[in-house]
Design an enzyme around this catalytic site. Structure first.
Site, PDB file in Angstrom:
ATOM      1  N   LYS A   1     -11.780   0.703  -2.271  1.00  0.00           N
ATOM      2  CA  LYS A   1     -10.766   1.422  -3.054  1.00  0.00           C
ATOM      3  C   LYS A   1     -11.232   1.484  -4.517  1.00  0.00           C
ATOM      4  O   LYS A   1     -12.106   2.282  -4.834  1.00  0.00           O
ATOM      5  CB  LYS A   1      -9.410   0.785  -2.821  1.00  0.00           C
ATOM      6  CG  LYS A   1      -9.094   0.751  -1.295  1.00  0.00           C
ATOM      7  CD  LYS A   1      -7.720   0.304  -0.978  1.00  0.00           C
ATOM      8  CE  LYS A   1      -7.503   0.020   0.504  1.00  0.00           C
ATOM      9  NZ  LYS A   1      -7.855   1.058   1.447  1.00  0.00           N
TER      10      LYS A   1
ATOM     11  N   SER B   1       0.799  -1.231   0.000  1.00  0.00           N
ATOM     12  CA  SER B   1       0.000   0.000   0.000  1.00  0.00           C
ATOM     13  C   SER B   1       0.823   1.268   0.000  1.00  0.00           C
ATOM     14  O   SER B   1       0.387   2.284  -0.525  1.00  0.00           O
ATOM     15  CB  SER B   1      -0.948  -0.001   1.199  1.00  0.00           C
ATOM     16  OG  SER B   1      -0.233  -0.189   2.404  1.00  0.00           O
TER      17      SER B   1
ATOM     18  N   HIS C   1      -5.295  -3.215  -2.813  1.00  0.00           N
ATOM     19  CA  HIS C   1      -4.885  -2.238  -3.831  1.00  0.00           C
ATOM     20  C   HIS C   1      -4.776  -2.835  -5.228  1.00  0.00           C
ATOM     21  O   HIS C   1      -4.433  -2.127  -6.177  1.00  0.00           O
ATOM     22  CB  HIS C   1      -3.564  -1.581  -3.426  1.00  0.00           C
ATOM     23  CG  HIS C   1      -3.699  -0.800  -2.166  1.00  0.00           C
ATOM     24  ND1 HIS C   1      -4.157   0.505  -2.141  1.00  0.00           N
ATOM     25  CD2 HIS C   1      -3.505  -1.151  -0.873  1.00  0.00           C
ATOM     26  CE1 HIS C   1      -4.215   0.924  -0.899  1.00  0.00           C
ATOM     27  NE2 HIS C   1      -3.833  -0.060  -0.104  1.00  0.00           N
TER      28      HIS C   1
HETATM   29  C1  LIG Z   1      -3.346  -3.361   2.128  1.00  0.00           C
HETATM   30  C2  LIG Z   1      -4.606  -3.005   2.856  1.00  0.00           C
HETATM   31  N1  LIG Z   1      -5.308  -3.968   3.471  1.00  0.00           N
HETATM   32  C3  LIG Z   1      -6.430  -3.706   4.136  1.00  0.00           C
HETATM   33  C4  LIG Z   1      -6.919  -2.435   4.218  1.00  0.00           C
HETATM   34  C5  LIG Z   1      -8.178  -2.183   5.010  1.00  0.00           C
HETATM   35  O1  LIG Z   1      -9.242  -2.020   4.136  1.00  0.00           O
HETATM   36  P1  LIG Z   1     -10.490  -1.107   4.540  1.00  0.00           P
HETATM   37  O2  LIG Z   1     -10.080   0.306   4.342  1.00  0.00           O
HETATM   38  O3  LIG Z   1     -11.550  -1.555   3.593  1.00  0.00           O
HETATM   39  O4  LIG Z   1     -10.803  -1.398   5.952  1.00  0.00           O
HETATM   40  C6  LIG Z   1      -6.246  -1.386   3.587  1.00  0.00           C
HETATM   41  C7  LIG Z   1      -6.799  -0.014   3.592  1.00  0.00           C
HETATM   42  O5  LIG Z   1      -6.491   0.861   4.230  1.00  0.00           O
HETATM   43  C8  LIG Z   1      -5.046  -1.677   2.901  1.00  0.00           C
HETATM   44  O6  LIG Z   1      -4.342  -0.704   2.334  1.00  0.00           O
END
Ligand SMILES: Cc1ncc(COP(=O)(O)O)c(C=O)c1O
Length: 417
Positions: free
Chosen positions: A263, A204, A232
């Site tokens: 996203k 990320s 992502h």
């Molecule tokens: C790699 C990754 N996994 C999980 C999440 C968590 O997802 P959510 O924002 O839908 O809770 C995020 C988001 O911030 C992320 O970047």
């Protein structure tokens, strides 16, 4: 507790965070605290968060199913809409089944706390997302961190966990006896019952892609399983936009495919996709699923439309990836340190937290919104601007971004001289 002095310490370290107020939808141009700016940091990769079709299907879902689901899935909150989206997600990801969660964070917590536990081992990439780290901590499994995307280090750790000396050949690992159960594969021998290798698909904060085929090779050789967090990559990578496993054509080799709806898919929520047995097991055992009210209908309606757009408009992701490549070249040509990646996430490393914050302020002054990313989100000394492109950005926008970066650098050099 003395929160004030704790906050002062956070401020002194240059790590104080404050909320920024958006006064418009998450679009290419946003209004931030009264000022119009070019949004360069959202995860709205396909530009769907303000897409009229998603709004219409969300409103239709509200008309039919109301604003709240009124209970957890196992009590009164399970609707035909939830089941419809789960079927669509399973088809999209190429798995037998999928299960919805209220957020991606909860999906990761659910998977890790349910599929492994005491007596098991999680091997986790050093740059995995916080939700994977938290899930691993809560799981009661042993956790070992392998160097970022380093297959040699991962293999070393697998060999030790299987009770092999690192010099012993992979052949001896292959000869160990495999057994299966309804959750994930397990293997007799070595120090652990189950080993789960956990990785972000696209990291990320750096934007690089996990070496998934190599990870799957090692998992198969050492009797481990693979979980990929495709927050992502969903909607962005792969021939049908289905994520990292689709990109590498190894869907059947990944036991647990996690993703978010928050996203590229323009709404909110998360999911775990995999075998029917695994999903049934999660329904029966995953506390974040059992003890939380079901996703509300609006988001589900929106994602059903988003999946149709992902299917029917591949041009959105191809443009996105082409533009990201172009912006990367432009920034590199302008002598910025851009982390290597083939995704719409561009990490421009600036060093200390204070410097990154000042840089972000300079960008804002010329209308580019891209907040600084600092520890603990990234390692100390690697504070950065994390640019993310969306399908709505234009070539002219990229020229503006590069100009803003050059201007910020000049202003800070002059200010510091
Ligand atoms: C790699 C990754 N996994 C999980 C999440 C968590 O997802 P959510 O924002 O839908 O809770 C995020 C988001 O911030 C992320 O970047």
């Amino acid at each position: 507790m003395d929160f004030k002095s704790e906050l002062d310490a956070i401020r002194d370290a240059g790590l104080y965070r404050r909320l920024r107020r958006m006064e418009s939808a998450s679009s290419r141009v946003v209004v931030v605290e009264g000022r119009e700016m070019l949004m360069c940091a959202s995860n709205n990769y396909l530009g769907l968060a303000d897409e009229p079709l998603l709004q219409e299907t969300a409103i239709e879902a509200i008309r039919q199913f109301g604003t709240g689901s009124g209970g957890s899935r196992l009590t009164t909150g399970n609707t035909a809409l939830h089941e419809h989206l789960e079927r669509e997600l399973a088809e999209f990801k190429g798995t037998e089944a999928a299960l919805l969660f209220n957020t991606g964070y909860m999906a990761n917590l659910a998977a890790l706390t349910t599929l492994v536990g005491s007596g098991d081992l999680i091997l986790s990439d050093s740059l995995n997302h916080a939700s994977l780290i938290d899930g691993a901590r809560l799981s009661r499994a042993d956790v070992q961190i392998y160097e970022h995307c380093n297959l040699t280090d991962l293999e070393k750790k697998l060999a030790v966990a299987r009770g092999l000396k690192t010099s012993e050949s992979a052949e001896s690992a292959e000869s160990a006896e495999c057994i299966s159960d309804s959750r994930i594969r397990s293997r007799k021998g070595g120090l652990y019952d189950r080993i789960l290798i956990v990785t972000d698909g696209v990291f990320s904060m750096d934007g690089d892609i996990a070496p998934l085929p190599g990870i799957c090779d090692l998992a198969e050789r050492y009797g481990a399983d693979v979980m990929v967090d495709d927050a992502h990559a969903t909607g962005v990578l792969g021939s049908k936009g289905a994520g990292t496993a689709d990109h590498f054509n190894c869907q059947t080799r990944v036991a647990v495919q996690m993703g978010t709806l928050s996203k590229a898919l323009g709404a909110e929520g998360g999911y775990i996709a995999g075998s029917r047995d695994m999903v049934e097991y999660l329904i029966n055992r995953a506390r974040p699923f059992i003890y939380s009210t079901a996703m509300s209908p609006a988001g589900i309606g929106a994602v059903l439309a988003a999946l149709q757009i992902v299917k029917n408009e591949p041009v959105r992701r191809s443009h996105l990836l082409v533009r990201a490549k172009r912006l990367r070249h432009q920034l590199l040509a302008a002598d910025f340190e851009v982390l290597p990646s083939d995704t719409p996430i561009l990490g421009i490393v600036l060093g200390e937290a204070d410097h990154a914050v000042q840089f972000a302020r300079e960008l804002e002054a010329v209308g580019v919104f891209a907040p600084a990313i600092r520890p603990p989100t990234v390692p100390a000394g690697t504070s950065r601007i994390r640019l993310t492109l969306t399908a709505s950005h234009t070539d002219a926008d990229m020229d503006s971004i590069v100009k803003a970066f050059q201007q910020a650098r000049t202003n800070l050099a002059e200010g510091g001289a």
